[in-house]
Design an enzyme around this catalytic site. Structure first.
Site, PDB file in Angstrom:
ATOM      1  N   HIS A 283      22.709   7.044  -2.289  1.00  0.00           N
ATOM      2  CA  HIS A 283      23.776   7.501  -3.577  1.00  0.00           C
ATOM      3  C   HIS A 283      23.169   7.337  -4.850  1.00  0.00           C
ATOM      4  O   HIS A 283      23.647   7.457  -5.738  1.00  0.00           O
ATOM      5  CB  HIS A 283      24.940   6.561  -3.309  1.00  0.00           C
ATOM      6  CG  HIS A 283      25.893   7.039  -2.093  1.00  0.00           C
ATOM      7  ND1 HIS A 283      26.085   8.275  -1.681  1.00  0.00           N
ATOM      8  CD2 HIS A 283      26.417   6.085  -1.122  1.00  0.00           C
ATOM      9  CE1 HIS A 283      26.828   8.259  -0.628  1.00  0.00           C
ATOM     10  NE2 HIS A 283      27.158   6.765  -0.392  1.00  0.00           N
TER      11      HIS A 283
ATOM     12  N   SER B  95      38.915   9.992  -3.828  1.00  0.00           N
ATOM     13  CA  SER B  95      38.516   9.442  -2.712  1.00  0.00           C
ATOM     14  C   SER B  95      38.037   8.161  -2.637  1.00  0.00           C
ATOM     15  O   SER B  95      38.053   7.261  -1.986  1.00  0.00           O
ATOM     16  CB  SER B  95      37.357  10.634  -2.084  1.00  0.00           C
ATOM     17  OG  SER B  95      36.920  10.133  -1.018  1.00  0.00           O
TER      18      SER B  95
ATOM     19  N   LYS C 278      31.250   9.304  -1.886  1.00  0.00           N
ATOM     20  CA  LYS C 278      32.625  10.138  -1.347  1.00  0.00           C
ATOM     21  C   LYS C 278      32.463  11.587  -1.776  1.00  0.00           C
ATOM     22  O   LYS C 278      33.728  12.180  -1.762  1.00  0.00           O
ATOM     23  CB  LYS C 278      33.815   9.446  -2.114  1.00  0.00           C
ATOM     24  CG  LYS C 278      33.964   8.099  -2.017  1.00  0.00           C
ATOM     25  CD  LYS C 278      33.684   7.544  -0.221  1.00  0.00           C
ATOM     26  CE  LYS C 278      34.562   7.762   0.494  1.00  0.00           C
ATOM     27  NZ  LYS C 278      34.279   7.326   1.857  1.00  0.00           N
TER      28      LYS C 278
HETATM   29  P1  A3P Z   1      38.868  12.042   1.119  1.00  0.00           P
HETATM   30  O1  A3P Z   1      39.000  10.579   0.824  1.00  0.00           O
HETATM   31  O2  A3P Z   1      39.099  13.229   0.117  1.00  0.00           O
HETATM   32  O3  A3P Z   1      39.571  12.647   2.432  1.00  0.00           O
HETATM   33  P2  A3P Z   1      31.572  10.348   2.214  1.00  0.00           P
HETATM   34  O4  A3P Z   1      31.166  10.675   3.467  1.00  0.00           O
HETATM   35  O5  A3P Z   1      30.506  10.772   0.900  1.00  0.00           O
HETATM   36  O6  A3P Z   1      31.832   8.987   1.967  1.00  0.00           O
HETATM   37  O7  A3P Z   1      32.600  11.112   1.700  1.00  0.00           O
HETATM   38  C1  A3P Z   1      34.026  10.968   2.347  1.00  0.00           C
HETATM   39  C2  A3P Z   1      35.024  12.185   2.092  1.00  0.00           C
HETATM   40  O8  A3P Z   1      34.693  13.180   2.701  1.00  0.00           O
HETATM   41  C3  A3P Z   1      36.533  11.718   2.308  1.00  0.00           C
HETATM   42  O9  A3P Z   1      37.042  12.571   1.518  1.00  0.00           O
HETATM   43  C4  A3P Z   1      36.360  12.415   3.802  1.00  0.00           C
HETATM   44  O10 A3P Z   1      37.591  12.717   4.240  1.00  0.00           O
HETATM   45  C5  A3P Z   1      35.778  13.744   3.600  1.00  0.00           C
HETATM   46  N1  A3P Z   1      35.024  14.377   4.727  1.00  0.00           N
HETATM   47  C6  A3P Z   1      34.512  13.896   5.818  1.00  0.00           C
HETATM   48  N2  A3P Z   1      34.072  14.701   6.595  1.00  0.00           N
HETATM   49  C7  A3P Z   1      34.660  15.736   6.227  1.00  0.00           C
HETATM   50  C8  A3P Z   1      34.811  17.035   6.901  1.00  0.00           C
HETATM   51  N3  A3P Z   1      34.029  17.520   8.025  1.00  0.00           N
HETATM   52  N4  A3P Z   1      35.390  18.303   6.113  1.00  0.00           N
HETATM   53  C9  A3P Z   1      35.919  17.852   5.026  1.00  0.00           C
HETATM   54  N5  A3P Z   1      35.750  16.655   4.288  1.00  0.00           N
HETATM   55  C10 A3P Z   1      35.291  15.728   5.062  1.00  0.00           C
END
Ligand code: A3P
Length: 299
Positions: free
Chosen positions: A112, A142, A48
């Site tokens: 991860h 998140s 996340k």
């Molecule tokens: P939030 O839950 O705070 O919105 P991962 O890909 O490591 O699982 O992380 C997911 C997190 O990254 C989520 O955070 C998601 O919304 C955010 N995320 C994904 N794409 C993004 C982007 N283009 N810009 C900013 N945040 C992004």
């Protein structure tokens, strides 16, 4: 084969002190003995921290911003997630190792794992790694929402319980503190580009340029602008190849909390109570003492 929607959430147990799922533990020998190739690129993050975001950025750079090519498959299929697999009851979903085997080189892979659990052949082969770190409190928030919407994850418990578990490192992939510190130290010995979610939010173009240089690419200004636009939160939220709505159907429930949830810095302020925040900060100081690593929790 029918998808079993009654699956139970997984239990965690530790491999060398790091909490992992049963299926990761069952496959641990194979994962540890993964054969990296010298031209593999590894994307590593604590869960996340912005994995999917950096994956889309990297793919856009590698494909010279050809949108059709980037839509060739979902994020999960484009970049094999090396340690990931699910029990058969979740349906016929290929494991990360299986996907890695059928992906032609040069491969971009995802993990991860904390640095000490990364298969040693990545270091033997001197592979490049891109690491993205996100401030602890936003990362925790998140992760909590992700646990709720995703039945592949262990039961999160209440918000209060989850905050405690996260602080104690008793969550999948272990301690956030150890993860970010371990990779921070490793960057002095290996080819690791260490990025911060907050910097990417503040100045995406600048951080994307760092990735371009790290990948030894030379992109025209228009191409770079196209990458910035296509990898914005709004664009990725509506991109079915990046927003996880085409993968893990019936397992991820986006009506509980969408995968592309808020994509913001500082959302932790809407979740932590004053008392929780104080306790978290005190504990954080102890766990992060002595590191030169600095995070911003607001912009
Ligand atoms: P939030 O839950 O705070 O919105 P991962 O890909 O490591 O699982 O992380 C997911 C997190 O990254 C989520 O955070 C998601 O919304 C955010 N995320 C994904 N794409 C993004 C982007 N283009 N810009 C900013 N945040 C992004």
């Amino acid at each position: 084969k029918e998808l079993n929607l009654e699956f139970t959430r997984c239990e965690l147990d530790a491999v060398e002190g790091v909490f992992l799922t049963e299926t990761i533990r069952a496959n641990w020998n194979k994962i540890w003995n993964f054969k990296a190739r010298p031209d593999d690129l590894l994307i590593s993050t604590y869960a996340k921290a912005g994995t999917t975001w950096i994956q889309e950025i990297v793919d856009m750079i590698q494909q010279d911003a050809d949108l059709e090519k980037c839509k060739r498959a979902t994020t999960y299929k484009r970049h094999p997630f090396i340690e990931w697999s699910l029990p058969e009851s979740f349906g016929p979903i290929p494991s990360g190792l299986e996907l890695a085997e059928v992906t032609p080189s040069p491969r971009t892979l995802k993990t991860h794992l904390p640095v000490q659990l990364v298969p040693p052949s990545f270091w033997d082969q001197n592979c490049k790694v891109i690491y993205v770190a996100r401030n602890a409190k936003d990362n925790l928030v998140s992760y909590y929402h992700f646990h709720k919407m995703n039945k592949m994850m262990p039961e999160p418990g209440t918000w209060e319980e989850f905050v405690e578990k996260f602080m104690d490192g008793k969550v999948l992939w272990g301690s956030w503190h150890d993860h970010v510190k371990g990779w921070w130290e490793a960057k002095d010995e290996h080819r690791i580009l260490y990025l911060f979610y907050e910097d990417m939010k503040e100045n995406p173009k600048h951080e994307i340029q760092k990735v371009v240089r790290f990948l030894e690419k030379d992109l025209k200004k228009e191409v770079l602008d196209k990458i910035v636009e296509h990898t914005s939160f709004e664009k990725m939220k509506s991109n079915p190849m990046a927003n996880y709505t085409k993968e893990f159907e019936g397992i991820m429930n986006h009506s509980i909390s969408p995968f592309m949830r808020k994509g913001a810095v500082g959302d932790w302020k809407n979740h932590f109570t004053v008392a929780q925040n104080e306790k978290f900060d005190q504990d954080y100081k102890k766990k992060m003492a002595g590191t030169s690593l600095n995070f911003r929790s607001e912009l």
